[in-house]
Design a protein around this motif. Structure first.
Motif, PDB file in Angstrom:
ATOM      1  N   VAL A  41       0.656  -1.240   0.285  1.00  0.00           N
ATOM      2  CA  VAL A  41      -0.195  -0.353   0.109  1.00  0.00           C
ATOM      3  C   VAL A  41       1.087   1.548  -0.114  1.00  0.00           C
ATOM      4  N   ILE A  42       0.666   2.000  -0.447  1.00  0.00           N
ATOM      5  CA  ILE A  42       0.623   3.603  -0.625  1.00  0.00           C
ATOM      6  C   ILE A  42      -0.165   4.782  -0.361  1.00  0.00           C
ATOM      7  N   LEU A  43      -0.047   5.574   0.883  1.00  0.00           N
ATOM      8  CA  LEU A  43      -0.928   6.058   1.759  1.00  0.00           C
ATOM      9  C   LEU A  43      -0.451   7.296   1.055  1.00  0.00           C
ATOM     10  N   LEU A  44      -2.174   8.306   0.355  1.00  0.00           N
ATOM     11  CA  LEU A  44      -1.363   9.122  -0.431  1.00  0.00           C
ATOM     12  C   LEU A  44      -2.503   9.991   0.359  1.00  0.00           C
ATOM     13  N   SER A  45      -1.843  11.032   0.971  1.00  0.00           N
ATOM     14  CA  SER A  45      -2.709  12.327   1.841  1.00  0.00           C
ATOM     15  C   SER A  45      -2.635  13.693   1.065  1.00  0.00           C
ATOM     16  N   CYS A  46      -4.149  14.072   0.666  1.00  0.00           N
ATOM     17  CA  CYS A  46      -4.634  15.278  -0.290  1.00  0.00           C
ATOM     18  C   CYS A  46      -5.240  16.217   0.842  1.00  0.00           C
ATOM     19  N   GLY A  47      -5.144  17.416   0.787  1.00  0.00           N
ATOM     20  CA  GLY A  47      -4.903  19.008   2.160  1.00  0.00           C
ATOM     21  C   GLY A  47      -4.732  19.741   1.781  1.00  0.00           C
ATOM     22  N   SER A  48      -5.105  21.243   2.565  1.00  0.00           N
ATOM     23  CA  SER A  48      -4.506  22.426   2.122  1.00  0.00           C
ATOM     24  C   SER A  48      -2.588  22.256   3.551  1.00  0.00           C
ATOM     25  N   PHE A  49      -2.958  21.386   4.100  1.00  0.00           N
ATOM     26  CA  PHE A  49      -1.391  21.690   5.001  1.00  0.00           C
ATOM     27  C   PHE A  49      -1.276  22.632   5.450  1.00  0.00           C
ATOM     28  N   ASN A  50      -1.990  23.305   6.159  1.00  0.00           N
ATOM     29  CA  ASN A  50      -1.877  25.311   6.027  1.00  0.00           C
ATOM     30  C   ASN A  50      -1.624  25.401   7.604  1.00  0.00           C
ATOM     31  N   PRO A  51      -0.656  24.598   8.459  1.00  0.00           N
ATOM     32  CA  PRO A  51       0.184  24.696   7.960  1.00  0.00           C
ATOM     33  C   PRO A  51       0.246  22.943   8.106  1.00  0.00           C
ATOM     34  N   ILE A  52       0.948  22.361   8.044  1.00  0.00           N
ATOM     35  CA  ILE A  52       0.891  20.801   8.596  1.00  0.00           C
ATOM     36  C   ILE A  52       0.978  20.521   9.840  1.00  0.00           C
ATOM     37  N   THR A  53       0.754  19.470  10.847  1.00  0.00           N
ATOM     38  CA  THR A  53       0.714  19.545  12.023  1.00  0.00           C
ATOM     39  C   THR A  53       1.069  18.115  11.978  1.00  0.00           C
ATOM     40  N   LYS A  54       1.488  18.201  13.575  1.00  0.00           N
ATOM     41  CA  LYS A  54       1.774  16.925  14.401  1.00  0.00           C
ATOM     42  C   LYS A  54       0.697  16.079  13.963  1.00  0.00           C
ATOM     43  N   GLY A  55      -0.200  16.062  13.604  1.00  0.00           N
ATOM     44  CA  GLY A  55      -1.888  15.301  13.629  1.00  0.00           C
ATOM     45  C   GLY A  55      -1.576  15.107  11.981  1.00  0.00           C
ATOM     46  N   HIS A  56      -0.998  15.914  10.966  1.00  0.00           N
ATOM     47  CA  HIS A  56      -0.358  14.969  10.169  1.00  0.00           C
ATOM     48  C   HIS A  56      -0.179  13.755  10.116  1.00  0.00           C
ATOM     49  N   ILE A  57       0.829  14.145  10.476  1.00  0.00           N
ATOM     50  CA  ILE A  57       1.862  12.308  10.821  1.00  0.00           C
ATOM     51  C   ILE A  57       1.288  11.994  10.834  1.00  0.00           C
ATOM     52  N   HIS A  58       0.937  12.364  12.223  1.00  0.00           N
ATOM     53  CA  HIS A  58       0.020  11.013  13.227  1.00  0.00           C
ATOM     54  C   HIS A  58      -0.696  10.019  12.592  1.00  0.00           C
ATOM     55  N   MET A  59      -1.555  11.010  11.948  1.00  0.00           N
ATOM     56  CA  MET A  59      -2.479  10.224  10.760  1.00  0.00           C
ATOM     57  C   MET A  59      -2.066   8.998   9.770  1.00  0.00           C
ATOM     58  N   PHE A  60      -0.556   9.377   9.413  1.00  0.00           N
ATOM     59  CA  PHE A  60       0.406   8.112   9.308  1.00  0.00           C
ATOM     60  C   PHE A  60       0.709   7.666   9.147  1.00  0.00           C
ATOM     61  N   GLU A  61       1.526   7.511  10.570  1.00  0.00           N
ATOM     62  CA  GLU A  61       2.299   6.822  11.910  1.00  0.00           C
ATOM     63  C   GLU A  61       0.894   5.813  11.761  1.00  0.00           C
ATOM     64  N   LYS A  62      -0.198   5.832  12.425  1.00  0.00           N
ATOM     65  CA  LYS A  62      -1.463   4.815  13.040  1.00  0.00           C
ATOM     66  C   LYS A  62      -2.011   3.987  11.702  1.00  0.00           C
ATOM     67  N   ALA A  63      -2.366   5.009  10.632  1.00  0.00           N
ATOM     68  CA  ALA A  63      -2.687   4.071   9.858  1.00  0.00           C
ATOM     69  C   ALA A  63      -1.592   2.630   9.360  1.00  0.00           C
ATOM     70  N   ARG A  64      -0.841   3.208   8.985  1.00  0.00           N
ATOM     71  CA  ARG A  64       0.476   1.844   8.720  1.00  0.00           C
ATOM     72  C   ARG A  64       0.448   1.368   9.859  1.00  0.00           C
ATOM     73  N   GLU A  65       0.468   1.526  10.594  1.00  0.00           N
ATOM     74  CA  GLU A  65       0.364   0.416  12.271  1.00  0.00           C
ATOM     75  C   GLU A  65      -1.261  -0.233  12.196  1.00  0.00           C
ATOM     76  N   TYR A  66      -2.087   0.391  11.618  1.00  0.00           N
ATOM     77  CA  TYR A  66      -2.991  -0.787  11.809  1.00  0.00           C
ATOM     78  C   TYR A  66      -2.518  -1.716  11.085  1.00  0.00           C
TER      79      TYR A  66
END
Length: 307
Positions: free
Chosen positions: A9-34
């Motif tokens: 799997v390649i996870l793709l996240s689209c959005g404003s990232f205005n600004p990018i937060t720790k929460g955005h990175i957390h989503m990637f980490e939690k998704a990969r872990e799950y």
């Protein structure tokens, strides 16, 4: 289940990232872990795709700043990269178009057989290969030498577009763009590769707002690709699912991450971060990575209410 039998799997996240937060990175980490815990998937990469400037969202800073902040936020990651394609187009692109672009790109330059490739899209490309190196996908008459798929590994380079192919046994990944010099064709073991949209439950809920999304786009996003949802701020994802016929129809393509709803990162947002910056709130260090904060202070972004 062996590694090659699992869906890559390649996870793709689209959005404003205005600004990018720790929460955005957390989503990637939690998704990969799950996804890894399910035993059915191997996440081989993550892509952050900031929205085009013409999206028109109030307070959206220019993409050159958002791209830089995203790069700073993932500079220590060996599996998440920032992709500028969406920002570099002439106008705003739909989420569906961004997914199709990356799907077609992966298929074109690697020879991958993506499990969620149905029909070619009309998504524009940046250009054709600059070198006349032998294509990765070739020799169609000899199945013994036909590279049916690849796993993309290696550390993200400083250049946003540079990527490399590698055998599935390697530990790191990166990607390839249209202009990469691929070199001689290589043989790879067959794997199943999918590009999944990574999102928070707020985006999932937006699917239920009448007229906000085209039905045809929703069918492609959820039906052809699939989504991975990380709950945010205690959202009732089951209620959201029941309010959309498209979501109910493609339940099997919606992977709901089991995250702690009380996790501090589940309530972090770009809006809270901007407000904290405007008010000099020290809690901004809980929302943003330090390199991102330093860049914001250097460029004086978000310091005033006007952005």
């Amino acid at each position: 289940m062996t590694e090659n039998a699992k869906t890559h799997v390649i996870l793709l996240s689209c959005g404003s990232f205005n600004p990018i937060t720790k929460g955005h990175i957390h989503m990637f980490e939690k998704a990969r872990e799950y996804l890894h815990k399910t035993g059915r998937f191997i996440v081989i990469g993550g892509i952050i795709s900031p929205v085009h400037d013409s999206y028109g969202k109030p307070g959206l800073v220019p993409s050159k700043h958002r791209l830089t902040m995203c790069q700073l936020a993932v500079q220590s990651s060996d599996w998440i990269r920032v992709d500028p394609w969406e920002c570099y187009q002439q106008t705003w692109q739909t989420t569906c178009s961004v997914l199709e672009h990356h799907r077609d790109l992966m298929k074109r330059v690697t020879g991958c057989i993506l499990s969620n490739v149905n029909t070619p899209s009309s998504t524009p490309v940046i250009g054709q290969p600059q070198n006349q190196a032998p294509p990765v996908y070739q020799n169609h008459n000899n199945l013994a030498n036909k590279p049916t798929a690849v796993k993309l590994l290696g550390k993200v380079s400083e250049s946003l577009g540079k990527m490399c192919c590698a055998r599935p046994s390697m530990d790191r990944f990166t990607f390839i763009d249209e202009n990469a010099n691929l070199g001689p064709a290589m043989r790879y073991e067959e794997i199943e590769l999918r590009i999944l949209l990574l999102c928070g439950s707020d985006l999932l809920e937006s699917f239920c707002i009448p007229g906000l999304w085209k039905d045809s786009d929703m069918e492609v996003i959820v039906g052809d690709f699939g989504i991975v949802v990380v709950p945010r701020d205690g959202a009732d994802t089951e209620r959201i699912m029941n309010h959309s016929s498209v979501l109910r129809k493609h339940t099997e393509n919606i992977l709901m991450v089991k995250d702690d709803v009380n996790h501090p990162m589940s309530i972090v947002s770009s809006t809270k971060s901007r407000l904290a910056l405007q008010h000099g709130d020290g809690h901004v260090v809980d929302y943003l990575n330090q390199p991102v904060i330093d860049y914001i202070l250097q460029t004086q972004l978000y310091i005033t209410a006007s952005g």
